[in-house]
Design a protein around this motif. Structure first.
Motif, PDB file in Angstrom:
ATOM      1  N   ASP A 162       1.261   1.074   8.791  1.00  0.00           N
ATOM      2  CA  ASP A 162       0.349   1.666   9.766  1.00  0.00           C
ATOM      3  C   ASP A 162       0.555   3.174   9.896  1.00  0.00           C
ATOM      4  O   ASP A 162      -0.417   3.924  10.040  1.00  0.00           O
ATOM      5  CB  ASP A 162       0.475   0.981  11.126  1.00  0.00           C
ATOM      6  N   VAL A 163       1.793   3.631   9.831  1.00  0.00           N
ATOM      7  CA  VAL A 163       2.069   5.073   9.867  1.00  0.00           C
ATOM      8  C   VAL A 163       1.477   5.742   8.628  1.00  0.00           C
ATOM      9  O   VAL A 163       0.870   6.814   8.725  1.00  0.00           O
ATOM     10  CB  VAL A 163       3.592   5.341   9.968  1.00  0.00           C
ATOM     11  N   TYR A 164       1.616   5.099   7.483  1.00  0.00           N
ATOM     12  CA  TYR A 164       1.037   5.629   6.248  1.00  0.00           C
ATOM     13  C   TYR A 164      -0.490   5.726   6.363  1.00  0.00           C
ATOM     14  O   TYR A 164      -1.082   6.741   5.998  1.00  0.00           O
ATOM     15  CB  TYR A 164       1.432   4.749   5.052  1.00  0.00           C
ATOM     16  N   VAL A 165      -1.122   4.685   6.885  1.00  0.00           N
ATOM     17  CA  VAL A 165      -2.579   4.680   7.041  1.00  0.00           C
ATOM     18  C   VAL A 165      -3.018   5.840   7.937  1.00  0.00           C
ATOM     19  O   VAL A 165      -3.992   6.535   7.625  1.00  0.00           O
ATOM     20  CB  VAL A 165      -3.079   3.322   7.586  1.00  0.00           C
ATOM     21  N   GLU A 166      -2.317   6.063   9.024  1.00  0.00           N
ATOM     22  CA  GLU A 166      -2.630   7.192   9.924  1.00  0.00           C
ATOM     23  C   GLU A 166      -2.562   8.514   9.162  1.00  0.00           C
ATOM     24  O   GLU A 166      -3.476   9.342   9.253  1.00  0.00           O
ATOM     25  CB  GLU A 166      -1.656   7.234  11.110  1.00  0.00           C
ATOM     26  N   ARG A 167      -1.472   8.733   8.444  1.00  0.00           N
ATOM     27  CA  ARG A 167      -1.311   9.976   7.675  1.00  0.00           C
ATOM     28  C   ARG A 167      -2.374  10.094   6.593  1.00  0.00           C
ATOM     29  O   ARG A 167      -2.907  11.182   6.353  1.00  0.00           O
ATOM     30  CB  ARG A 167       0.081  10.012   7.024  1.00  0.00           C
ATOM     31  N   CYS A 199     -10.973   3.733  -2.970  1.00  0.00           N
ATOM     32  CA  CYS A 199      -9.850   2.909  -2.536  1.00  0.00           C
ATOM     33  C   CYS A 199      -8.643   3.147  -3.445  1.00  0.00           C
ATOM     34  O   CYS A 199      -8.745   3.758  -4.506  1.00  0.00           O
ATOM     35  CB  CYS A 199     -10.242   1.429  -2.581  1.00  0.00           C
ATOM     36  N   ILE A 200      -7.512   2.643  -3.014  1.00  0.00           N
ATOM     37  CA  ILE A 200      -6.329   2.631  -3.883  1.00  0.00           C
ATOM     38  C   ILE A 200      -6.581   1.555  -4.933  1.00  0.00           C
ATOM     39  O   ILE A 200      -6.963   0.432  -4.602  1.00  0.00           O
ATOM     40  CB  ILE A 200      -5.050   2.325  -3.080  1.00  0.00           C
ATOM     41  N   PHE A 201      -6.395   1.909  -6.183  1.00  0.00           N
ATOM     42  CA  PHE A 201      -6.678   0.975  -7.273  1.00  0.00           C
ATOM     43  C   PHE A 201      -5.553  -0.054  -7.424  1.00  0.00           C
ATOM     44  O   PHE A 201      -4.404   0.220  -7.105  1.00  0.00           O
ATOM     45  CB  PHE A 201      -6.826   1.718  -8.603  1.00  0.00           C
ATOM     46  N   PRO A 202      -5.898  -1.222  -7.942  1.00  0.00           N
ATOM     47  CA  PRO A 202      -4.854  -2.212  -8.220  1.00  0.00           C
ATOM     48  C   PRO A 202      -3.931  -1.715  -9.329  1.00  0.00           C
ATOM     49  O   PRO A 202      -4.272  -0.802 -10.081  1.00  0.00           O
ATOM     50  CB  PRO A 202      -5.630  -3.447  -8.664  1.00  0.00           C
ATOM     51  N   LEU A 208      -4.502  -5.338   1.341  1.00  0.00           N
ATOM     52  CA  LEU A 208      -4.290  -5.234   2.780  1.00  0.00           C
ATOM     53  C   LEU A 208      -4.291  -3.768   3.220  1.00  0.00           C
ATOM     54  O   LEU A 208      -4.929  -3.402   4.213  1.00  0.00           O
ATOM     55  CB  LEU A 208      -2.967  -5.911   3.168  1.00  0.00           C
ATOM     56  N   LEU A 209      -3.607  -2.930   2.466  1.00  0.00           N
ATOM     57  CA  LEU A 209      -3.560  -1.498   2.757  1.00  0.00           C
ATOM     58  C   LEU A 209      -4.964  -0.894   2.694  1.00  0.00           C
ATOM     59  O   LEU A 209      -5.371  -0.146   3.592  1.00  0.00           O
ATOM     60  CB  LEU A 209      -2.623  -0.811   1.763  1.00  0.00           C
ATOM     61  N   ASN A 210      -5.709  -1.216   1.658  1.00  0.00           N
ATOM     62  CA  ASN A 210      -7.078  -0.712   1.531  1.00  0.00           C
ATOM     63  C   ASN A 210      -7.942  -1.138   2.711  1.00  0.00           C
ATOM     64  O   ASN A 210      -8.756  -0.354   3.204  1.00  0.00           O
ATOM     65  CB  ASN A 210      -7.721  -1.200   0.229  1.00  0.00           C
ATOM     66  N   GLU A 211      -7.789  -2.360   3.158  1.00  0.00           N
ATOM     67  CA  GLU A 211      -8.594  -2.841   4.288  1.00  0.00           C
ATOM     68  C   GLU A 211      -8.286  -2.041   5.546  1.00  0.00           C
ATOM     69  O   GLU A 211      -9.202  -1.677   6.297  1.00  0.00           O
ATOM     70  CB  GLU A 211      -8.358  -4.337   4.521  1.00  0.00           C
ATOM     71  N   LYS A 212      -7.034  -1.750   5.784  1.00  0.00           N
ATOM     72  CA  LYS A 212      -6.663  -0.943   6.955  1.00  0.00           C
ATOM     73  C   LYS A 212      -7.218   0.480   6.835  1.00  0.00           C
ATOM     74  O   LYS A 212      -7.723   1.037   7.814  1.00  0.00           O
ATOM     75  CB  LYS A 212      -5.142  -0.915   7.128  1.00  0.00           C
ATOM     76  N   ILE A 213      -7.133   1.053   5.647  1.00  0.00           N
ATOM     77  CA  ILE A 213      -7.665   2.402   5.428  1.00  0.00           C
ATOM     78  C   ILE A 213      -9.182   2.401   5.600  1.00  0.00           C
ATOM     79  O   ILE A 213      -9.745   3.257   6.294  1.00  0.00           O
ATOM     80  CB  ILE A 213      -7.264   2.931   4.035  1.00  0.00           C
ATOM     81  N   ARG A 214      -9.859   1.448   4.981  1.00  0.00           N
ATOM     82  CA  ARG A 214     -11.322   1.358   5.075  1.00  0.00           C
ATOM     83  C   ARG A 214     -11.768   1.265   6.530  1.00  0.00           C
ATOM     84  O   ARG A 214     -12.672   1.986   6.973  1.00  0.00           O
ATOM     85  CB  ARG A 214     -11.856   0.154   4.303  1.00  0.00           C
ATOM     86  N   ASN A 261     -16.608  10.480   8.935  1.00  0.00           N
ATOM     87  CA  ASN A 261     -17.872  10.425   8.206  1.00  0.00           C
ATOM     88  C   ASN A 261     -17.637  10.297   6.704  1.00  0.00           C
ATOM     89  O   ASN A 261     -18.554  10.494   5.909  1.00  0.00           O
ATOM     90  CB  ASN A 261     -18.706  11.682   8.480  1.00  0.00           C
ATOM     91  N   VAL A 262     -16.427  10.004   6.312  1.00  0.00           N
ATOM     92  CA  VAL A 262     -16.076   9.838   4.902  1.00  0.00           C
ATOM     93  C   VAL A 262     -16.742   8.567   4.371  1.00  0.00           C
ATOM     94  O   VAL A 262     -16.757   7.543   5.041  1.00  0.00           O
ATOM     95  CB  VAL A 262     -14.541   9.764   4.738  1.00  0.00           C
ATOM     96  N   VAL A 263     -17.284   8.661   3.160  1.00  0.00           N
ATOM     97  CA  VAL A 263     -17.871   7.492   2.503  1.00  0.00           C
ATOM     98  C   VAL A 263     -16.766   6.803   1.716  1.00  0.00           C
ATOM     99  O   VAL A 263     -16.133   7.413   0.848  1.00  0.00           O
ATOM    100  CB  VAL A 263     -19.040   7.893   1.574  1.00  0.00           C
ATOM    101  N   TYR A 264     -16.521   5.547   2.025  1.00  0.00           N
ATOM    102  CA  TYR A 264     -15.458   4.775   1.377  1.00  0.00           C
ATOM    103  C   TYR A 264     -16.035   4.024   0.180  1.00  0.00           C
ATOM    104  O   TYR A 264     -17.013   3.286   0.308  1.00  0.00           O
ATOM    105  CB  TYR A 264     -14.850   3.792   2.388  1.00  0.00           C
TER     106      TYR A 264
END
Length: 176
Positions: free
Chosen positions: A72-77, A94-97, A113-119, A127-130
């Motif tokens: 979660d700290v990483y996602v915030e940063r 997204c972060i690639f596999p 899971l990380l990508n879902e939190k970031i998205r 306003n970033v397009v994911y």
């Protein structure tokens, strides 16, 4: 006559090795990709790209420093770093596999899971397009070797997935 639309590409080796001029001859592309880089690089990125659309992709090199406790700290940063880059519009892949050791798929479950939190955070707060291409790179829950040159870095087929996705969503969101 108006000049070419400007794009700045920022990120790790997936960006650095992307032959942008071949795929986007209609755009003026600047490549700020650096192999081996991750969040720290994006946080300290200070080039003036405010006259450009920005395409960002990174995170693969940070994966082995992450776990469920610091995610979660990483996602915030991550979201803060992406949002801090001033541009005409930002497109975040997204972060690639990637393929893990011993044919394990655990790393890709973690990345998903990380990508879902970031998205979710990107869509709620910016306003970033994911650009989610994660599943397009998978074969049996692993990075599809037919899309890479070495089971990590993309080949032409892999880059064509990125090109198609970026062009499609740029046309849809460029006036956002």
């Amino acid at each position: 006559m108006e000049g070419k639309t400007k794009f700045a590409f920022i990120g790790n080796s997936h960006i650095a090795y992307w032959p942008l001029e071949s795929y986007f001859p209609q755009w003026e592309c600047r490549n700020y990709g650096v192999p081996g880089e991750g969040l720290d690089y994006v946080e300290r990125f200070h080039e003036d790209v405010s006259d450009s659309y920005v395409v960002i992709q990174f995170g693969t090199n940070d994966i082995y420093h992450l776990n469920t406790e610091n995610m979660d700290v990483y996602v915030e940063r991550y979201v803060k770093a992406v949002s801090a880059i001033l541009s005409r519009g930002t497109y975040l892949f997204c972060i690639f596999p990637r393929n893990d050791f011993m044919d394990s798929t655990a790393v890709n479950r973690f990345i998903a899971l990380l990508n879902e939190k970031i998205r979710k955070k990107i869509e709620e707060e910016t306003n970033v397009v994911y650009l989610d291409v994660f599943d397009k790179f998978l074969l049996n829950d692993r990075l599809n070797p037919d899309l890479t040159i070495d089971d990590l870095h993309l080949n032409g087929a892999g880059y064509r997935i990125l090109v198609h996705t970026l062009r499609e969503l740029f046309c849809k969101y460029k006036n956002r």
